[in-house]
Scaffold this motif. Structure first.
Motif, PDB file in Angstrom:
ATOM      1  N   ARG A   1       0.856  -1.190   0.000  1.00 11.36           N
ATOM      2  CA  ARG A   1       0.000   0.000   0.000  1.00 11.36           C
ATOM      3  C   ARG A   1       0.882   1.227   0.000  1.00 11.36           C
ATOM      4  NH1 ARG A   1      -2.951  -2.970   4.489  1.00 11.36           N
ATOM      5  NH2 ARG A   1      -4.530  -4.097   3.347  1.00 11.36           N
ATOM      6  N   ARG A   2       0.400   2.274  -0.598  1.00  9.28           N
ATOM      7  CA  ARG A   2       1.121   3.541  -0.606  1.00  9.28           C
ATOM      8  C   ARG A   2       0.375   4.527   0.268  1.00  9.28           C
ATOM      9  NH1 ARG A   2       3.381   4.585  -6.627  1.00  9.28           N
ATOM     10  NH2 ARG A   2       3.959   2.446  -7.037  1.00  9.28           N
ATOM     11  N   LEU A   3       1.132   5.326   0.984  1.00  8.48           N
ATOM     12  CA  LEU A   3       0.514   6.374   1.782  1.00  8.48           C
ATOM     13  C   LEU A   3      -0.013   7.459   0.855  1.00  8.48           C
ATOM     14  CD1 LEU A   3       3.071   6.742   4.680  1.00  8.48           C
ATOM     15  CD2 LEU A   3       0.740   5.860   4.832  1.00  8.48           C
ATOM     16  N   PRO A   4      -1.183   7.999   1.164  1.00 13.05           N
ATOM     17  CA  PRO A   4      -1.696   9.106   0.335  1.00 13.05           C
ATOM     18  C   PRO A   4      -0.892  10.369   0.615  1.00 13.05           C
ATOM     19  CG  PRO A   4      -3.095   8.771   2.239  1.00 13.05           C
ATOM     20  CD  PRO A   4      -2.070   7.656   2.258  1.00 13.05           C
TER      21      PRO A   4
ATOM     22  N   ASP B   1      -4.269  14.772  -0.176  1.00 10.89           N
ATOM     23  CA  ASP B   1      -5.161  13.818  -0.828  1.00 10.89           C
ATOM     24  C   ASP B   1      -6.539  13.851  -0.159  1.00 10.89           C
ATOM     25  OD1 ASP B   1      -5.018  11.240  -2.667  1.00 10.89           O
ATOM     26  OD2 ASP B   1      -6.156  10.687  -0.866  1.00 10.89           O
ATOM     27  N   PRO B   2      -7.612  13.600  -0.913  1.00 11.62           N
ATOM     28  CA  PRO B   2      -8.952  13.575  -0.309  1.00 11.62           C
ATOM     29  C   PRO B   2      -9.084  12.580   0.846  1.00 11.62           C
ATOM     30  CG  PRO B   2      -9.140  13.636  -2.692  1.00 11.62           C
ATOM     31  CD  PRO B   2      -7.672  13.449  -2.378  1.00 11.62           C
ATOM     32  N   CYS B   3      -8.331  11.494   0.802  1.00  9.51           N
ATOM     33  CA  CYS B   3      -8.373  10.518   1.893  1.00  9.51           C
ATOM     34  C   CYS B   3      -7.883  11.152   3.200  1.00  9.51           C
ATOM     35  CB  CYS B   3      -7.519   9.301   1.535  1.00  9.51           C
ATOM     36  SG  CYS B   3      -7.474   8.031   2.816  1.00  9.51           S
ATOM     37  N   CYS B   4      -6.754  11.840   3.150  1.00 10.94           N
ATOM     38  CA  CYS B   4      -6.228  12.501   4.353  1.00 10.94           C
ATOM     39  C   CYS B   4      -7.139  13.656   4.783  1.00 10.94           C
ATOM     40  CB  CYS B   4      -4.811  13.007   4.125  1.00 10.94           C
ATOM     41  SG  CYS B   4      -3.532  11.764   4.428  1.00 10.94           S
ATOM     42  N   ALA B   5      -7.708  14.362   3.817  1.00  9.24           N
ATOM     43  CA  ALA B   5      -8.630  15.453   4.157  1.00  9.24           C
ATOM     44  C   ALA B   5      -9.837  14.902   4.906  1.00  9.24           C
ATOM     45  CB  ALA B   5      -9.066  16.189   2.893  1.00  9.24           C
ATOM     46  N   ALA B   6     -10.367  13.764   4.449  1.00 13.56           N
ATOM     47  CA  ALA B   6     -11.507  13.140   5.131  1.00 13.56           C
ATOM     48  C   ALA B   6     -11.108  12.699   6.543  1.00 13.56           C
ATOM     49  CB  ALA B   6     -12.015  11.952   4.328  1.00 13.56           C
TER      50      ALA B   6
END
Length: 72
Positions: free
Chosen positions: A6-9, A13-18
């Motif tokens: 897996r790669r860190l966002p 990134d929208p994932c970290c924003a969420a």
């Protein structure tokens, strides 16, 4: 054979924003989400990775992102 890497966002990134939005409602929100996973979801999502992602996305960067540059 499928790889499980897996790669860190990126921090923007929208994932970290969420993740930051979720944590803005309280420090323990990610643990609350983990606690509510069904047995099937627990098999699909790794709680340790989820907690790491929370820490990764909410920690302050030691550098400024290009979009945060200050004009002098």
């Amino acid at each position: 054979m499928a790889s499980d890497t897996r790669r860190l966002p990126l921090k923007n990134d929208p994932c970290c924003a969420a993740m930051r939005t979720l944590q803005s409602h309280g420090e323990g929100m990610m643990q609350c989400v983990i606690d509510r996973l069904t047995h099937a979801e627990s098999g699909q999502y790794n709680a340790t990775v989820m907690i790491y992602l929370k820490r990764y996305c909410t920690q302050c960067s030691s550098f400024a992102l290009p979009s945060a540059e200050v004009m002098v």
